[in-house]
Design a protein around this motif. Structure first.
Motif, PDB file in Angstrom:
ATOM      1  N   THR A 147       0.856  -1.183   0.000  1.00 25.75           N
ATOM      2  CA  THR A 147       0.000   0.000   0.000  1.00 25.75           C
ATOM      3  C   THR A 147       0.896   1.239   0.000  1.00 25.75           C
ATOM      4  O   THR A 147       2.079   1.145   0.333  1.00 25.75           O
ATOM      5  CB  THR A 147      -0.876   0.028   1.271  1.00 25.75           C
ATOM      6  N   ARG A 149       1.056   3.579   2.048  1.00 23.53           N
ATOM      7  CA  ARG A 149       1.597   3.803   3.384  1.00 23.53           C
ATOM      8  C   ARG A 149       2.798   2.880   3.637  1.00 23.53           C
ATOM      9  O   ARG A 149       3.802   3.287   4.206  1.00 23.53           O
ATOM     10  CB  ARG A 149       0.485   3.542   4.418  1.00 23.53           C
ATOM     11  N   GLU A 150       2.631   1.631   3.209  1.00 25.88           N
ATOM     12  CA  GLU A 150       3.723   0.663   3.409  1.00 25.88           C
ATOM     13  C   GLU A 150       4.966   1.082   2.615  1.00 25.88           C
ATOM     14  O   GLU A 150       6.094   0.924   3.078  1.00 25.88           O
ATOM     15  CB  GLU A 150       3.269  -0.743   2.990  1.00 25.88           C
ATOM     16  N   VAL A 153       6.707   3.709   4.545  1.00 21.94           N
ATOM     17  CA  VAL A 153       7.432   3.116   5.667  1.00 21.94           C
ATOM     18  C   VAL A 153       8.724   2.468   5.163  1.00 21.94           C
ATOM     19  O   VAL A 153       9.798   2.653   5.728  1.00 21.94           O
ATOM     20  CB  VAL A 153       6.557   2.068   6.400  1.00 21.94           C
ATOM     21  N   LYS A 179       2.938  -2.664  12.527  1.00 25.64           N
ATOM     22  CA  LYS A 179       1.954  -3.381  11.725  1.00 25.64           C
ATOM     23  C   LYS A 179       2.280  -3.257  10.220  1.00 25.64           C
ATOM     24  O   LYS A 179       2.250  -4.233   9.478  1.00 25.64           O
ATOM     25  CB  LYS A 179       0.559  -2.810  12.008  1.00 25.64           C
ATOM     26  N   HIS A 180       2.637  -2.008   9.816  1.00 24.23           N
ATOM     27  CA  HIS A 180       3.006  -1.807   8.412  1.00 24.23           C
ATOM     28  C   HIS A 180       4.217  -2.645   8.043  1.00 24.23           C
ATOM     29  O   HIS A 180       4.270  -3.249   6.980  1.00 24.23           O
ATOM     30  CB  HIS A 180       3.312  -0.326   8.159  1.00 24.23           C
ATOM     31  N   GLY A 183       3.410  -6.115   7.512  1.00 19.22           N
ATOM     32  CA  GLY A 183       2.753  -6.236   6.210  1.00 19.22           C
ATOM     33  C   GLY A 183       3.774  -6.269   5.083  1.00 19.22           C
ATOM     34  O   GLY A 183       3.676  -7.069   4.149  1.00 19.22           O
TER      35      GLY A 183
END
Lengths: 209, 383
Positions: A147, A149-150, A153, A179-180, A183
């Motif tokens: 994603t 966001r990932e 990160v 959490k990211h 993932g």
């Protein structure tokens, strides 16, 4: 920290010396070519080396080759490059942690640069955001599964940031960052181990995959 | 205006006869008369020397006079052929030409001048030279002679043109001519490449380093200014602008010359190209050796241009660059899944590519049916 600098442009070399001294480091030697760099490292046993890629006599990738040699002894090295070359980044990252690859432009952001230097010396891996940006815009599999966001990160991981720093940067909780990251690891097929090296593997997945 | 006697033969009769070409042809052929001296000298020698001595003298004369004959032939060719004769200066060819000229051309030249000029002239002058003939017949012969003048002009010009063409074929075979053109273009391209590297070096060593030092100085200055001071904003702006200039300069330098190509070779440089491409690029290659620099540069150029074209014009979503090395050539294939219909005549990009490849003896083939896909294949010899 005791630092050895290798940079053939005098103006820049002197600038780097004053910058590092300004941040309280001790510059053991500042040299202008790769052979002198290797000699200076043997003589002064510094904590970290900052080197340019392109230096005399061939003005090719002498600095990078010297850096790779120094990395074999585990010495932290921060390589400054005039422009981003994925090949160089991948070669450096394959030598393990405690290595950095930054665009030369970044020394202008003096605080961030000093910060990156500290992190590399402490054993982190720092990759120029430009390298990461290029990779993210190009890769589809398996990076495309991440994603936005990932990806953000991951680019911060590549810059060598710890979870807490990433959380601050993205204004989220540390748990959310964790959490990211989980993932990312899952999507990149990096199995859970006790080894913190997985963060580097994630970055490597871009560079060499 | 024609550029050679042979070409002039094709123009309409009246303009041709009024032009200077028949006269030039005559002068050209008459100049060949000087060569009759050599056989005469050899013949005279054979009176003095024993038989084999004369043959030896003849051979020595051929070898010694070869370059002079060739130079003389080049010089007088301008009479009937205005385009320059490229210089190969091959000794073998010059001697061959000398043999041809001394054994055959000089007397054929004179014989043709004799028939084409002397024939009509004799007929025209028949009332004078043949006083015994009946007056009416002599006058008729004169008219026939006048009528034959144009024929003579054509014969002279035709032989002079054909002869010059033969001399040219001996002195400067077409193959050598093309080869010379190709070499000269290769030299030009090399010179450009050297120049590009020099420009890149100069920018890298000069402007780029100074700009980095400038951003560093501005960055250090900023550390001494409290955030709320008005100077801080000005410094931040200056810092930002200097960094922007630096980024633009970096892109510019990269476009001028790929350092990674020089340092790490084609596969690595294609990787960088792919990394910067807006459209996803897959690279398939098992190339693990370095190739001669002109080959690497040409192949890199092909890939770069093909990527640019695909990105700009084809709305491709996927591009594949395949590099295969066989024993004697490098094959680079760029395929995109765009809408096709690329037309070499439409822009200068594809033509430029073909020209660039031609310099290294390579070939470009393009397949781009409407609806796609577009495939560009370049084959570059690298034995």
């Amino acid at each position: 920290m005791r630092v050895v600098i290798a940079e053939d442009a005098v103006l820049l070399r002197e600038g780097l010396v004053s910058l590092l001294e300004r941040f309280g480091h001790q510059v053991a030697a500042a040299v202008g070519d790769a052979d002198a760099l290797l000699a200076a490292v043997r003589e002064h046993a510094p904590d970290i080396v900052v080197t340019d890629v392109r230096m005399p006599p061939g003005f090719a990738d002498e600095g990078l080759r010297a850096a790779l040699e120094l990395r074999r002894d585990g010495l932290p090295v921060l390589v400054l490059s005039q422009y981003v070359e994925q090949t160089y980044a991948a070669e450096l990252l394959e030598t393990g942690t405690g290595v950095g690859y930054l665009l030369k432009d970044r020394v202008g952001d003096v605080k961030e640069f000093a910060d990156a230097l500290d992190r590399v010396a402490a054993g982190a891996t720092v990759v120029d955001p430009e390298v990461v940006r290029q990779l993210l815009s190009r890769r589809r599999d398996p990076i495309s599964r991440l994603t936005p966001r990932e990806r953000e990160v991951l680019s911060l991981i590549a810059e060598g940031r710890a979870n807490a720093a990433i959380a601050r940067e993205l204004v989220v909780t540390e748990a959310a960052v964790a959490k990211h990251i989980a993932g990312i690891f899952a999507k990149l097929d990096l199995p859970p181990t006790q080894d913190g090296h997985r963060r580097v593997l994630a970055v490597l997945a871009y560079l060499t995959g | 205006m024609s550029t050679s006697a042979l070409e002039a033969l094709g123009s309409r009769p009246l303009p041709f006869l009024r032009s200077s070409w028949p006269w030039r042809a005559l002068a050209y052929l008459l100049a060949g008369a000087v060569f009759c001296v050599v056989p005469l000298v050899v013949a005279a020698l054979s009176e003095v020397l024993p038989g084999w001595g004369a043959v030896g003298a003849g051979i020595v004369a051929l070898v010694a006079f070869g370059p002079f004959v060739a130079r003389f032939e080049r010089w007088r060719m301008r009479l009937v052929d205005l385009s320059p004769v490229p210089g190969t200066r091959e000794r073998r060819r010059e001697i061959g030409l000398a043999v041809l000229t001394l054994v055959a051309f000089w007397w054929i030249d004179l014989a043709i001048v004799g028939v084409a000029v002397g024939g009509p002239l004799l007929l025209v002058l028949s009332p004078v030279v043949q006083p015994e003939a009946a007056g009416a017949i002599a006058v008729a012969a004169s008219f026939v002679g006048i009528a034959l003048v144009p024929v003579g002009a054509y014969v002279l010009t035709a032989w002079a043109g054909a002869r010059a063409a033969m001399v040219r074929a001996v002195l400067a075979p077409e193959r050598a001519e093309l080869e010379e053109v190709r070499r000269s273009r290769a030299r030009l391209v090399d010179a450009f490449e050297v120049e590009r590297r020099r420009i890149e070096r100069d920018l890298h060593d000069g402007a780029q380093q100074r700009l980095v030092a400038l951003t560093m100085t501005l960055g250090l200055a900023r550390l001494d200014v409290p955030d709320e001071a008005p100077l801080a904003r000005t410094l931040d702006r200056a810092h930002g602008e200097a960094k922007q200039v630096l980024a633009e300069l970096r892109e510019l330098i990269r476009g001028v010359h790929s350092q990674v190509l020089t340092d790490r070779g084609l596969a690595a440089a294609l990787g960088e190209l792919a990394a910067r491409s807006a459209v996803p690029v897959t690279i398939e290659t098992d190339l693990d050796v370095r190739l001669p620099p002109p080959v690497e540069i040409a192949a890199f150029y092909v890939a770069g241009e093909a990527l640019t074209n695909a990105t700009k014009h084809s709305s491709a979503t996927n591009i594949t660059i395949k590099v295969e090395k066989s024993r004697e050539s490098l094959l680079i294939t760029v395929t995109d899944d765009g809408h096709g219909g690329a037309d070499p005549a439409a822009g200068t990009g594809l033509t430029g590519l073909a020209d660039r490849l031609d310099v290294v003896g390579g070939r470009l083939t393009l397949s781009s049916p409407p609806g796609g896909p577009t495939t560009i294949r370049a084959e570059i010899p690298c034995a």
